[in-house]
Design an enzyme around this catalytic site. Sequence first.
Site, PDB file in Angstrom:
ATOM      1  N   GLY A  53      46.141  53.162  30.007  1.00 17.37           N
ATOM      2  CA  GLY A  53      44.904  53.011  29.001  1.00 17.37           C
ATOM      3  C   GLY A  53      45.399  53.175  27.593  1.00 17.37           C
ATOM      4  N   CYS A  80      51.751  54.278  33.468  1.00 19.92           N
ATOM      5  CA  CYS A  80      51.522  54.314  32.179  1.00 19.92           C
ATOM      6  C   CYS A  80      50.715  55.544  31.773  1.00 19.92           C
ATOM      7  CB  CYS A  80      51.043  53.027  31.586  1.00 19.92           C
ATOM      8  SG  CYS A  80      51.394  52.992  29.949  1.00 19.92           S
ATOM      9  N   TYR A  81      49.611  55.439  31.035  1.00 17.31           N
ATOM     10  CA  TYR A  81      48.885  56.478  30.583  1.00 17.31           C
ATOM     11  C   TYR A  81      48.553  57.234  31.929  1.00 17.31           C
ATOM     12  CZ  TYR A  81      44.939  59.011  28.906  1.00 17.31           C
ATOM     13  OH  TYR A  81      44.106  60.003  28.355  1.00 17.31           O
ATOM     14  N   HIS A 167      54.832  48.914  33.873  1.00 16.88           N
ATOM     15  CA  HIS A 167      53.644  48.034  34.539  1.00 16.88           C
ATOM     16  C   HIS A 167      53.926  47.301  35.854  1.00 16.88           C
ATOM     17  CE1 HIS A 167      50.494  49.618  31.637  1.00 16.88           C
ATOM     18  NE2 HIS A 167      51.481  49.463  30.943  1.00 16.88           N
ATOM     19  N   GLU A 169      52.107  46.051  37.713  1.00 15.46           N
ATOM     20  CA  GLU A 169      51.056  44.980  38.314  1.00 15.46           C
ATOM     21  C   GLU A 169      51.171  43.796  37.600  1.00 15.46           C
ATOM     22  OE1 GLU A 169      50.820  47.699  36.396  1.00 15.46           O
ATOM     23  OE2 GLU A 169      49.114  47.557  34.856  1.00 15.46           O
ATOM     24  N   GLY A 222      25.557  25.333  42.824  1.00 14.28           N
ATOM     25  CA  GLY A 222      26.426  24.269  43.339  1.00 14.28           C
ATOM     26  C   GLY A 222      27.918  24.443  43.376  1.00 14.28           C
ATOM     27  N   ASP A 225      31.164  29.856  44.006  1.00 13.31           N
ATOM     28  CA  ASP A 225      30.801  31.403  44.145  1.00 13.31           C
ATOM     29  C   ASP A 225      29.236  31.520  44.733  1.00 13.31           C
ATOM     30  OD1 ASP A 225      32.718  31.358  42.540  1.00 13.31           O
ATOM     31  OD2 ASP A 225      31.796  31.605  40.704  1.00 13.31           O
ATOM     32  N   LYS A 364      38.221  34.953  41.616  1.00 11.75           N
ATOM     33  CA  LYS A 364      37.755  33.204  42.011  1.00 11.75           C
ATOM     34  C   LYS A 364      38.603  33.028  43.230  1.00 11.75           C
ATOM     35  CE  LYS A 364      35.432  29.532  40.671  1.00 11.75           C
ATOM     36  NZ  LYS A 364      34.288  29.889  40.038  1.00 11.75           N
TER      37      LYS A 364
END
Length: 508
Positions: A53, A80-81, A167, A169, A222, A225, A364
């Site tokens: 954060g 981290c935070y 991090h 990630e 169309g 999603d 996605k």
Amino acid sequence: MDTVLVLDFGAQYSQLIARRVRECRVYSELIPYDTPVAEIAAREPKGIILSGGPASVYADDALSIDPALFELKVPILGICYGMQLMAHTLGGTVTRTGKSEFGKTALNVAKEVALFNDLPREQTCWMSHRDSVTAAPDGFEVTASTASSPVAVMESPEQGMFGIQCHPEVVHTPFGTDVIKNFLFGPCGCQPDWTVVSIIEESVAAIREKVGDEHVICGLSGGVDSSTAALLVYRAIGERLTCIFVDHGLLRKNEAEQVIDAFENHFHVPLIHVQAEERFLTRLAGITDPERKRKIIGEEFIRIFEEEARKLEGARFLVQGTLYSDVIESGTRDAAKIKSHHNVGGLPEDMNLDLVEPLRNIFKDEARNVAAELGLPDAMVWRQPFPGPGLAIRIIGEVTHERLEILRDADFILQEEVRRAGLYRELWQSFCVLPAIRSVGVMGDERTYAYPIIIRAVTSEDAMTADWARLPYDLLETVSSRIINEVPGVNRVALDISSKPPSTIEWE
Ligand code: XMP
């Protein structure tokens, strides 16, 4: 199904943590940092991750944590935070040492306790912090450090608590995913059983429970999603679903016919086609502000869905193909609004329909995997995204019939050439933008004063970040020359070479 909850303390990339966990085939969801501890416990998570954060634990408005979370006996990883908060709450020390670290940093692993099992002792990691933990709380071992962070990683397997300053990630931490895996499959004891098939089963069950015996409509565009959302709902409730395709007049050349053909050829879901070009263009007349355009379009979609729902035995639910990226860009309580996606921030407040959004928690590429599993043809699975507000947000300034025509013709040429060059699938999106300026040119010895067309092509994994695509010069030359020669009203072609951030993919 094992679940790992990520508490969001407002880092830009919090959602990436949940995504990485899901890539390890463990279901993960991002939830607000102050979700009541009882609610968290009720979800019976196998693990909890505290995100990074922007704040300091000492700031007046620092986001805090309910210490009861640490009593849950669920393994917790602070990043981290999140780590600093863990240290601060459990009696360690967090200090502004004056030695911030940003970017790639060398990490020395002193001991393999849990997070670094079977990983190299010398690694690089990605850091982004000002404050540092300078003393770990009682019961924690310091297992890794960097030049400026003596406590870069702290672990307490007995308490099931782990903290990491860098991090894991982000891709710039090469062993980051391994660290996350060690947490998930070590202390948390997760099983990697969250698969596309399980997503489908879970969604179908959740949809059945939510809609009961009611009739449901689905706004179909169309794209992959909304088609995937429609198929999931169809699987859950069959013919009680009716799809509605709204042609708002902001589509690309021949798009309406193609969508209807594709849908009717592949599926047996009832489809209603609403022609609403004049209705949308009338409301957009004279409007130039991007957010106003988005709100008008979002509202008009809903009004049409409400009208159609009334005709269909009072359908009460509206299915949308909303993705996680639409939600985050539209702003959440803890993340800033970038733009109002038509299906999230663009919704009117007084709408009469309840939303069913089976893809709301996924990205996605995850939706594409579900689509393929549900049997959607390749051409639909790999269709480049096209935003709900359509060409209206690619025409800077007022949307008029004349300007739509110009953009449609130019865009058609770009699409044709990108496909011909075999690049369509490699690109996340490729499209044209029509700005609100004109410039001078010379054609057949005559002066022209006409619009430029801007080419925008990007590569991306999930639309959260994107890079401008290095299109071959030959392709650019062909597109430029065709657009200028074939599209009346255009005398210049420019190329957008900005990445996201700091730009966004669409211009509005
Ligand atoms: P930006 O422009 O925010 O776009 O970088 C990220 C992705 O989202 C798409 N986009 C939308 N999709 N409704 C949608 O369905 C919207 O209002 C909307 N706005 C942007 C955009 O095309 C890109 O893929």
